[in-house]
Design an enzyme around this catalytic site. Sequence first.
Site, PDB file in Angstrom:
ATOM      1  N   CYS A  76     -29.303  14.117  -8.059  1.00 16.79           N
ATOM      2  CA  CYS A  76     -29.465  15.396  -8.015  1.00 16.79           C
ATOM      3  C   CYS A  76     -29.778  15.796  -9.500  1.00 16.79           C
ATOM      4  O   CYS A  76     -28.609  16.102  -9.990  1.00 16.79           O
ATOM      5  CB  CYS A  76     -28.688  16.397  -7.128  1.00 16.79           C
ATOM      6  SG  CYS A  76     -29.156  18.177  -7.239  1.00 16.79           S
ATOM      7  N   GLY A  77     -30.777  16.067 -10.126  1.00 24.76           N
ATOM      8  CA  GLY A  77     -30.660  16.378 -11.727  1.00 24.76           C
ATOM      9  C   GLY A  77     -30.220  17.790 -11.589  1.00 24.76           C
ATOM     10  O   GLY A  77     -29.500  17.905 -12.610  1.00 24.76           O
ATOM     11  N   GLU A 215     -38.315  18.851  -0.931  1.00 25.00           N
ATOM     12  CA  GLU A 215     -37.224  17.710  -0.930  1.00 25.00           C
ATOM     13  C   GLU A 215     -36.923  17.078   0.363  1.00 25.00           C
ATOM     14  O   GLU A 215     -36.801  17.918   1.493  1.00 25.00           O
ATOM     15  CB  GLU A 215     -36.200  18.526  -1.516  1.00 25.00           C
ATOM     16  CG  GLU A 215     -36.147  18.557  -3.145  1.00 25.00           C
ATOM     17  CD  GLU A 215     -34.648  19.096  -3.778  1.00 25.00           C
ATOM     18  OE1 GLU A 215     -33.876  18.812  -3.083  1.00 25.00           O
ATOM     19  OE2 GLU A 215     -34.717  19.793  -4.565  1.00 25.00           O
ATOM     20  N   CYS A 224     -36.892  20.500  -8.751  1.00 24.09           N
ATOM     21  CA  CYS A 224     -36.110  19.288  -8.272  1.00 24.09           C
ATOM     22  C   CYS A 224     -36.120  18.307  -9.589  1.00 24.09           C
ATOM     23  O   CYS A 224     -37.058  18.166 -10.159  1.00 24.09           O
ATOM     24  CB  CYS A 224     -36.966  18.667  -7.178  1.00 24.09           C
ATOM     25  SG  CYS A 224     -36.185  17.108  -6.670  1.00 24.09           S
ATOM     26  N   THR A 226     -34.841  15.388 -10.080  1.00 26.88           N
ATOM     27  CA  THR A 226     -35.294  13.963 -10.212  1.00 26.88           C
ATOM     28  C   THR A 226     -36.749  13.799  -9.637  1.00 26.88           C
ATOM     29  O   THR A 226     -37.471  12.955 -10.397  1.00 26.88           O
ATOM     30  CB  THR A 226     -34.496  13.538  -8.990  1.00 26.88           C
ATOM     31  OG1 THR A 226     -34.383  14.189  -7.783  1.00 26.88           O
ATOM     32  CG2 THR A 226     -33.106  12.758  -9.200  1.00 26.88           C
TER      33      THR A 226
HETATM   34  N1  LIG Z   1     -33.381  16.143  -1.859  1.00 29.33           N
HETATM   35  C1  LIG Z   1     -33.238  15.096  -2.718  1.00 29.33           C
HETATM   36  C2  LIG Z   1     -31.971  15.240  -3.621  1.00 29.33           C
HETATM   37  C3  LIG Z   1     -31.943  16.258  -4.438  1.00 29.33           C
HETATM   38  C4  LIG Z   1     -32.776  16.452  -5.659  1.00 29.33           C
HETATM   39  C5  LIG Z   1     -32.258  17.627  -6.548  1.00 29.33           C
HETATM   40  N2  LIG Z   1     -32.558  18.883  -6.133  1.00 29.33           N
HETATM   41  C6  LIG Z   1     -32.693  17.336  -8.055  1.00 29.33           C
HETATM   42  O1  LIG Z   1     -32.500  18.218  -8.717  1.00 29.33           O
HETATM   43  O2  LIG Z   1     -32.951  16.136  -8.527  1.00 29.33           O
HETATM   44  C7  LIG Z   1     -32.969  13.832  -1.913  1.00 29.33           C
HETATM   45  O3  LIG Z   1     -32.429  13.675  -0.689  1.00 29.33           O
HETATM   46  O4  LIG Z   1     -33.421  12.620  -2.587  1.00 29.33           O
END
Ligand SMILES: N[C@@H](CCC[C@H](N)C(=O)O)C(=O)O
EC number: 5.1.1.7
Length: 293
Positions: A76-77, A215, A224, A226
Amino acid sequence: MNRTAPFARMNGLGNEIIVADMRGRADRVTPAAAIALNADAATKFDQIMAIHDPRTAGTINYIEIINSDGTQAQACGNGTRCVVQALAAETGQKVFTFETVAGILNAEEHADGLISVDMGVPRFGWRDIPLAEEFRDTRMIELQVGPIDAPVLHSPSVASMGNPHAIFWVDRDVWSYELERFGPLLENHPVFPERANISIAQVTARDAITLRTWERGAGLTRACGTAACAAAVCGARTRRTDRKVTVTVPGGPLVIEWRDDDHVVMTGPAEWEFSGSFDPATGAWQRDTQDVA
Ligand SMILES: N[C@@H](CCC[C@H](N)C(=O)O)C(=O)O
């Protein structure tokens, strides 16, 4: 061990994050507690970043990432930037090495308050993402998608940033697509055995992408991190963009650089909202009194 643990409600470009301080404790945040916190309008969140004691020498903390549906995420970036800001405020330290289930993360808070996180090396192999069947070229895969009428939503680029991502390239404004309708269908498409984060991306210049994300485990979010990294590497890999881009998500801009050493570095802000304490077993919580107006 105290029954309750401290937390900070924060956000990374509107990605709603609870940073839970689980240091010095043997217990974990339960899925039931996550679901209860998410059901309360005041603590509704996209991810919980649970800071635990380190497991590996050379790391400062082990970070567990929990989606709002109670499932675990590998990366989670935006949440990592929130953890950095919280720990930097507490300790005065600027440089951090964390461990997550997906590996080691290095991060740094800069003098201007922005935070860079080395999100590691992207992976493109079909088994790494993972996909349910062999695709030799993951720069674009063809999906059988019954109920979705827009043809552009059938052939994403796919990548792993520790977690699975599908990037659908579109020519029109990203807001003209009903992401809330097809996001859940694509997240659960059988080609993604561990589900996937679903994004629509418009390239607006060699160094600029506009992005919206549904997500996995959290639904529509304002940012998000990532997914921004996945869009950047897939954009460069498909020759749509340069290796350094500004990815504008609904919450604002993130700068993503896919360095020559293959690591992806994300830079952006984090913001504290309020603090409190909560029961990691049930999610019962209260706000710190000094934060109450
Ligand atoms: N929901 C994603 C993980 C979270 C990603 C996040 N909000 C970000 O900022 O990267 C998953 O289950 O892969």
